[in-house]
Design an enzyme around this catalytic site. Structure first.
Site, PDB file in Angstrom:
ATOM      1  N   PRO A   9      -3.138  25.439  19.897  1.00 49.40           N
ATOM      2  CG  PRO A   9      -1.412  24.718  21.250  1.00 49.40           C
ATOM      3  CD  PRO A   9      -2.597  24.211  20.493  1.00 49.40           C
ATOM      4  CG  ASN A  10       0.527  29.922  20.749  1.00 49.76           C
ATOM      5  OD1 ASN A  10       0.222  30.844  21.502  1.00 49.76           O
ATOM      6  ND2 ASN A  10       1.265  28.906  21.146  1.00 49.76           N
ATOM      7  NE  ARG A  17       1.482  39.551  18.409  1.00 49.03           N
ATOM      8  CZ  ARG A  17       0.995  39.161  19.584  1.00 49.03           C
ATOM      9  NH1 ARG A  17       1.468  38.086  20.167  1.00 49.03           N
ATOM     10  NH2 ARG A  17       0.071  39.860  20.182  1.00 49.03           N
ATOM     11  CE1 TYR A  22       3.709  28.170  11.817  1.00 49.75           C
ATOM     12  CE2 TYR A  22       4.383  29.977  13.244  1.00 49.75           C
ATOM     13  CZ  TYR A  22       4.361  28.626  12.949  1.00 49.75           C
ATOM     14  OH  TYR A  22       4.978  27.733  13.769  1.00 49.75           O
ATOM     15  CG  ASN A  73      -2.469  23.275  12.467  1.00 46.06           C
ATOM     16  OD1 ASN A  73      -1.629  22.721  13.188  1.00 46.06           O
ATOM     17  ND2 ASN A  73      -2.191  24.340  11.725  1.00 46.06           N
ATOM     18  CB  ALA A  76       2.896  23.481  20.275  1.00 45.81           C
ATOM     19  CG  HIS A  79       5.526  18.809  17.552  1.00 48.19           C
ATOM     20  ND1 HIS A  79       5.568  18.213  16.315  1.00 48.19           N
ATOM     21  CD2 HIS A  79       5.240  20.125  17.317  1.00 48.19           C
ATOM     22  CE1 HIS A  79       5.340  19.135  15.376  1.00 48.19           C
ATOM     23  NE2 HIS A  79       5.143  20.304  15.968  1.00 48.19           N
ATOM     24  CD  GLU A  97      -0.184  15.236  11.915  1.00 46.64           C
ATOM     25  OE1 GLU A  97      -0.164  13.993  11.758  1.00 46.64           O
ATOM     26  OE2 GLU A  97       0.755  15.879  12.413  1.00 46.64           O
ATOM     27  CG  HIS A  99       1.289  20.313  10.675  1.00 47.16           C
ATOM     28  ND1 HIS A  99       1.085  20.696  11.973  1.00 47.16           N
ATOM     29  CD2 HIS A  99       1.263  18.954  10.670  1.00 47.16           C
ATOM     30  CE1 HIS A  99       0.944  19.620  12.724  1.00 47.16           C
ATOM     31  NE2 HIS A  99       1.039  18.550  11.956  1.00 47.16           N
ATOM     32  CB  SER A 101       5.360  25.260   8.650  1.00 47.18           C
ATOM     33  OG  SER A 101       5.185  24.546   9.866  1.00 47.18           O
ATOM     34  NE  ARG A 106       8.857  25.507  11.440  1.00 46.87           N
ATOM     35  CZ  ARG A 106       7.932  26.079  12.216  1.00 46.87           C
ATOM     36  NH1 ARG A 106       6.672  25.722  12.093  1.00 46.87           N
ATOM     37  NH2 ARG A 106       8.278  27.002  13.097  1.00 46.87           N
TER      38      ARG A 106
HETATM   39  O1  CA2 Z   1       2.810  24.542  10.714  1.00 45.73           O
HETATM   40  C1  CA2 Z   1       1.868  24.393  11.486  1.00 45.73           C
HETATM   41  O2  CA2 Z   1       0.693  24.511  11.146  1.00 45.73           O
HETATM   42  C2  CA2 Z   1       2.144  24.119  12.971  1.00 45.73           C
HETATM   43  O3  CA2 Z   1       1.146  23.225  13.448  1.00 45.73           O
HETATM   44  C3  CA2 Z   1       2.058  25.459  13.661  1.00 45.73           C
HETATM   45  C4  CA2 Z   1       2.428  25.383  15.144  1.00 45.73           C
HETATM   46  C5  CA2 Z   1       3.758  24.689  15.346  1.00 45.73           C
HETATM   47  O4  CA2 Z   1       4.019  24.521  16.729  1.00 45.73           O
HETATM   48  C6  CA2 Z   1       3.800  23.329  14.674  1.00 45.73           C
HETATM   49  O5  CA2 Z   1       5.080  22.763  14.855  1.00 45.73           O
HETATM   50  C7  CA2 Z   1       3.503  23.460  13.196  1.00 45.73           C
HETATM   51  C8  CA2 Z   1       2.508  26.793  15.727  1.00 45.73           C
HETATM   52  C9  CA2 Z   1       1.216  27.526  15.667  1.00 45.73           C
HETATM   53  C10 CA2 Z   1       1.428  28.909  16.189  1.00 45.73           C
HETATM   54  O6  CA2 Z   1       1.032  29.822  15.191  1.00 45.73           O
HETATM   55  C11 CA2 Z   1       1.449  31.092  15.297  1.00 45.73           C
HETATM   56  C12 CA2 Z   1       0.989  31.943  14.340  1.00 45.73           C
HETATM   57  C13 CA2 Z   1       1.388  33.241  14.363  1.00 45.73           C
HETATM   58  C14 CA2 Z   1       2.233  33.694  15.348  1.00 45.73           C
HETATM   59  C15 CA2 Z   1       2.690  32.836  16.307  1.00 45.73           C
HETATM   60  C16 CA2 Z   1       2.295  31.522  16.283  1.00 45.73           C
END
Ligand code: CA2
Length: 144
Positions: A9-10, A17, A22, A73, A76, A79, A97, A99, A101, A106
């Site tokens: 998701p996202n 954004r 990111y 990836n 969210a 977790h 897996e 990521h 970040s 974090r």
């Molecule tokens: O670091 C990563 O790849 C994450 O999987 C990214 C997730 C986050 O919830 C994980 O803890 C770590 C968030 C993905 C959302 O990506 C966005 C990108 C641009 C703007 C908003 C969200």
């Protein structure tokens, strides 16, 4: 060899954004680079994104017999999702897996991964390079 890349998701918002967290690269940019790497290596790949947990579960289930490796990836859902963990555990396709970040550097709630224990390994913290490193790891998995 066929590799399945799954994005949770996202991640469709990547590059549009929160570039301070990111980066500025979009998911389409990452897919294009992976397709170059895949062509060079002579392998095929699918690259998908979903905001829906159940759709990701279905794609993992359907990977059996079609894909040699899954790179995920889970965003969210990493977790929170017992459903993704159970799907990865059941599918018998080695899963990596990833990521963008470093989730361990974090917020505390990101330190735990529900899927880590059922994956072959985790790559986190290298931005878009996490995807390319996982691609290399996927090739290694199949040649070893
Ligand atoms: O670091 C990563 O790849 C994450 O999987 C990214 C997730 C986050 O919830 C994980 O803890 C770590 C968030 C993905 C959302 O990506 C966005 C990108 C641009 C703007 C908003 C969200």
């Amino acid at each position: 060899m066929n590799i399945l890349f799954l994005n949770g998701p996202n991640l469709n918002l990547l590059g549009q954004r929160q570039p301070e967290i990111y980066g500025q690269t979009t998911l389409a940019d990452i897919e294009a680079k992976l397709r170059e790497l895949a062509a060079e290596a002579g392998v095929t790949m699918d690259f998908r994104q979903s905001n829906h947990e159940g759709e990701l579960v279905t794609w993992i289930q359907q990977a059996h017999g079609k894909f040699a490796v899954i790179v995920i990836n889970a965003a969210a859902y990493t977790h929170t999702s017992v459903a993704l963990r159970d799907a990865i555990s059941a599918v018998a396709v080695p899963t990596i897996e990833i990521h963008l970040s470093n989730i361990h550097a974090r917020e505390e709630f990101r330190h735990q991964s529900m899927i880590a224990a059922v994956c072959r390994g985790q790559i986190a913290g290298f931005g878009e390079q996490s995807y390319y490193l996982a691609f290399k790891a996927a090739l290694q998995l199949k040649s070893s």
